[in-house]
Every structure is written in structure tokens, then in C-alpha cells.
Design a protein around this motif. Structure first.
Motif, short mmCIF file in Angstrom:
data_model
loop_
_atom_site.label_atom_id
_atom_site.label_comp_id
_atom_site.label_asym_id
_atom_site.label_seq_id
_atom_site.Cartn_x
_atom_site.Cartn_y
_atom_site.Cartn_z
N SER A 1 0.84 -1.21 0.00
CA SER A 1 0.00 0.00 0.00
C SER A 1 0.87 1.25 0.00
CB SER A 1 -0.89 0.04 1.25
OG SER A 1 -1.49 1.31 1.36
N ARG B 1 -0.28 3.92 1.39
CA ARG B 1 -0.82 4.73 2.50
C ARG B 1 -0.20 4.29 3.82
NH1 ARG B 1 -6.57 6.10 3.11
NH2 ARG B 1 -6.91 3.91 3.65
N GLY C 1 -2.78 3.35 6.44
CA GLY C 1 -3.97 2.75 5.82
C GLY C 1 -4.42 1.47 6.50
N ASN C 2 -5.37 0.83 5.87
CA ASN C 2 -5.94 -0.41 6.43
C ASN C 2 -4.91 -1.53 6.49
OD1 ASN C 2 -8.57 0.79 6.56
ND2 ASN C 2 -8.69 0.56 4.35
N THR C 3 -4.14 -1.66 5.43
CA THR C 3 -3.13 -2.72 5.38
C THR C 3 -2.06 -2.48 6.44
OG1 THR C 3 -3.55 -2.72 2.99
CG2 THR C 3 -1.71 -4.06 3.76
N PRO D 1 -3.24 -4.02 -0.30
CA PRO D 1 -4.63 -3.75 -0.66
C PRO D 1 -4.95 -4.46 -1.98
CG PRO D 1 -3.35 -1.70 -0.55
CD PRO D 1 -2.38 -2.84 -0.53
N ILE D 2 -6.20 -4.70 -2.22
CA ILE D 2 -6.65 -5.16 -3.53
C ILE D 2 -6.88 -3.94 -4.42
CG2 ILE D 2 -8.53 -6.32 -4.78
CD1 ILE D 2 -6.71 -8.26 -3.19
N TYR D 3 -6.22 -3.94 -5.56
CA TYR D 3 -6.46 -2.92 -6.59
C TYR D 3 -6.94 -3.68 -7.84
CZ TYR D 3 -3.91 0.99 -4.27
OH TYR D 3 -3.51 1.99 -3.44
N TYR D 4 -8.12 -3.41 -8.26
CA TYR D 4 -8.69 -4.06 -9.45
C TYR D 4 -8.51 -5.59 -9.43
CZ TYR D 4 -9.72 0.51 -11.22
OH TYR D 4 -10.24 1.77 -11.34
N TYR D 5 -9.00 -6.19 -8.34
CA TYR D 5 -9.07 -7.65 -8.24
C TYR D 5 -7.72 -8.35 -8.16
CZ TYR D 5 -13.81 -6.42 -9.29
OH TYR D 5 -15.03 -5.82 -9.22
N THR E 1 -6.33 -6.39 2.25
CA THR E 1 -7.51 -5.57 2.55
C THR E 1 -8.14 -5.12 1.23
OG1 THR E 1 -6.44 -3.39 2.57
CG2 THR E 1 -6.36 -4.67 4.62
N ALA E 2 -9.44 -4.84 1.29
CA ALA E 2 -10.15 -4.41 0.07
C ALA E 2 -11.38 -3.61 0.48
CB ALA E 2 -10.58 -5.62 -0.75
N GLY E 3 -11.86 -2.83 -0.49
CA GLY E 3 -13.10 -2.09 -0.25
C GLY E 3 -14.25 -3.06 0.00
N GLY E 4 -14.35 -4.06 -0.87
CA GLY E 4 -15.49 -4.98 -0.73
C GLY E 4 -15.17 -6.43 -1.01
N GLY E 5 -14.05 -6.71 -1.67
CA GLY E 5 -13.70 -8.10 -1.98
C GLY E 5 -12.73 -8.17 -3.15
C1 LIG Z 1 -6.74 1.90 -7.62
C2 LIG Z 1 -7.62 1.21 -6.62
C3 LIG Z 1 -8.26 0.05 -6.98
C4 LIG Z 1 -9.06 -0.64 -6.06
N1 LIG Z 1 -9.67 -1.81 -6.45
C5 LIG Z 1 -10.44 -2.47 -5.57
C6 LIG Z 1 -11.07 -3.70 -5.95
O1 LIG Z 1 -10.91 -4.22 -7.04
N2 LIG Z 1 -11.88 -4.32 -5.03
C7 LIG Z 1 -12.07 -3.77 -3.79
O2 LIG Z 1 -12.83 -4.36 -3.01
N3 LIG Z 1 -11.46 -2.63 -3.39
C8 LIG Z 1 -10.65 -1.96 -4.25
N4 LIG Z 1 -10.00 -0.81 -3.84
C9 LIG Z 1 -10.11 -0.37 -2.43
C10 LIG Z 1 -8.88 -0.76 -1.60
O3 LIG Z 1 -8.53 -2.13 -1.79
C11 LIG Z 1 -9.14 -0.57 -0.10
O4 LIG Z 1 -9.54 0.75 0.17
C12 LIG Z 1 -7.92 -0.95 0.72
O5 LIG Z 1 -8.28 -1.26 2.05
C13 LIG Z 1 -6.89 0.16 0.76
O6 LIG Z 1 -5.81 -0.27 1.56
P1 LIG Z 1 -4.83 0.75 2.28
O7 LIG Z 1 -5.66 1.59 3.21
O8 LIG Z 1 -3.86 -0.10 3.03
O9 LIG Z 1 -4.14 1.54 1.23
C14 LIG Z 1 -9.22 -0.13 -4.75
C15 LIG Z 1 -8.57 1.08 -4.40
C16 LIG Z 1 -7.79 1.74 -5.32
C17 LIG Z 1 -7.10 3.02 -4.92
#
Ligand SMILES: Cc1cc2nc3c(=O)[nH]c(=O)nc-3n(C[C@H](O)[C@H](O)[C@H](O)COP(=O)(O)O)c2cc1C
Length: 171
Positions: free
Chosen positions: A9, A11, A14-16, A85-89, A119-123
């Protein structure tokens, strides 16, 4: 045990990073030597497949990027924690670039154990988990200590922080 934690990450708080800190605190209490590298805000490039690392440079890389600081830790690490973090799956680009650069060693020479913190927003954890299982556990032969997946509403919860601490107790 020498423990290398790679946080993909960018950040710092951040969450991670929250999961990483819970893991690292517990590991340090047991006197493990923990190094955390927050590569999401570093210059970490993909492998160029020039093969110089294997042919002439004895595990060093021709690229002049921030991996220069991480290669010495990779040589000594006995436990590798991949956090992202998960970025685009998938994991973040820097996280995957780090995994590619393990090619310089084929297998990290002292690696025994590993864990994955996501970690991820939703999965969307599937691809990052599969890469970890194939590359770090299957290919490099590390013993898996555990995989944590946390969506943002859970990432800072006491239940997830306890999971991170319990992985540290498996070192
Ligand atoms: C470029 C980008 C892509 C992301 N893609 C996804 C995704 O595919 N699925 C999801 O659930 N969250 C997605 N997220 C949300 C992050 O995974 C989530 O906020 C994560 O906890 C961030 O971790 P951090 O706080 O350690 O940086 C995305 C965020 C960013 C900025």
C-alpha cells in the motif's frame, strides 16, 4: 527469526498498515527481527528478464531502483509476509513487481514461512490469494502461516487485529 514484511500500500496509516503493525508488534514481543518495507510508495519495477541476476550477478539485479534496499533483506529472511490492498481484483502493482523480482533468487535462500494479509473495499481477493499460493507456497516452498482477508469495515477491528497477532505467534 528474520521476518520481512512487504506492504504494497502507498498509504502509511492505511488499512493494510494497521494489520501489518498488529502482526509486527506481536512478532517483536517474541524477539523476532522484523523489517517492514512499505513498497507502495517506492520505486519498485518489474523484472526485465535479462537473466543477468542468474548468469553473472549472483542474485543481484541490473535495475537501479528501491529494490536495492530490499534484496539484502530477502537474502536473510526466514519468514516473508506479503501485505497488500486489492487494486482491481489483484494485489497492487508494486506488490506484484516485488514477487517478480524474487526471480533473482528463484527461491529465497533462507525462506521457511510465509503469510498473506489483504484488505479491500469490498472483496476481489481470489487472484492475490492464488498468486501467493502458487508463487510463495508452491514454487518457493514456504510453509503457510495463514491468510487474512479484511474489507475496510473489518480491517481495523479487534477480530482482524487478533488474527494478525495470531499469525505472528506461528513464527
Ligand atoms: C486503484 C484502486 C483500486 C481498487 N480496487 C479495488 C477492488 O478491485 N476491489 C475492492 O474491493 N477494493 C478496491 N479498492 C479499495 C482498496 O482495496 C481498499 O480501500 C484498501 O483497504 C486500501 O488499503 P490501504 O488503506 O492499506 O491503502 C481499490 C482502491 C484503489 C485506490
Amino acid at each position: 527469526m528474520n521476518v520481512l514484511v512487504i506492504n504494497g500500500s502507498p498509504r502509511r496509516n492505511g488499512n493494510t498498515a494497521t494489520l501489518v503493525e498488529a502482526f509486527a508488534d506481536e512478532a517483536r514481543k517474541a524477539r523476532h527481527n522484523v523489517s517492514i518495507k512499505q513498497i507502495g510508495s517506492m520505486d519498485i519495477r518489474g523484472c526485465r528478464n535479462c537473466d543477468a541476476c542468474r548468469k553473472t550477478l549472483n542474485g543481484n539485479c541490473v535495475q537501479d531502483d528501491d529494490m536495492r534496499d530490499i534484496f539484502p533483506l530477502m537474502r536473510e529472511c526466514e519468514a516473508l509476509i506479503i501485505a497488500s490492498p486489492i487494486y482491481y481484483y489483484s494485489s497492487t502493482g508494486q506488490t506484484h513487481c516485488f514477487i517478480e523480482r524474487c526471480y533473482a533468487f528463484e527461491r529465497l535462500p533462507k525462506l521457511k514461512k510465509a503469510a498473506l494479509l489483504l484488505t479491500a473495499g469490498g472483496g476481489g481477493f481470489t487472484s492475490a490469494i492464488q498468486t501467493y499460493k502458487d508463487a510463495i507456497i508452491g514454487h518457493m516452498g514456504a510453509k503457510d502461516m495463514g491468510i487474512i482477508t479484511a474489507v475496510v469495515s473489518q480491517a481495523k477491528s479487534s477480530a482482524k487485529l487478533d488474527e494478525a497477532r495470531s499469525i505472528a505467534r506461528k513464527l
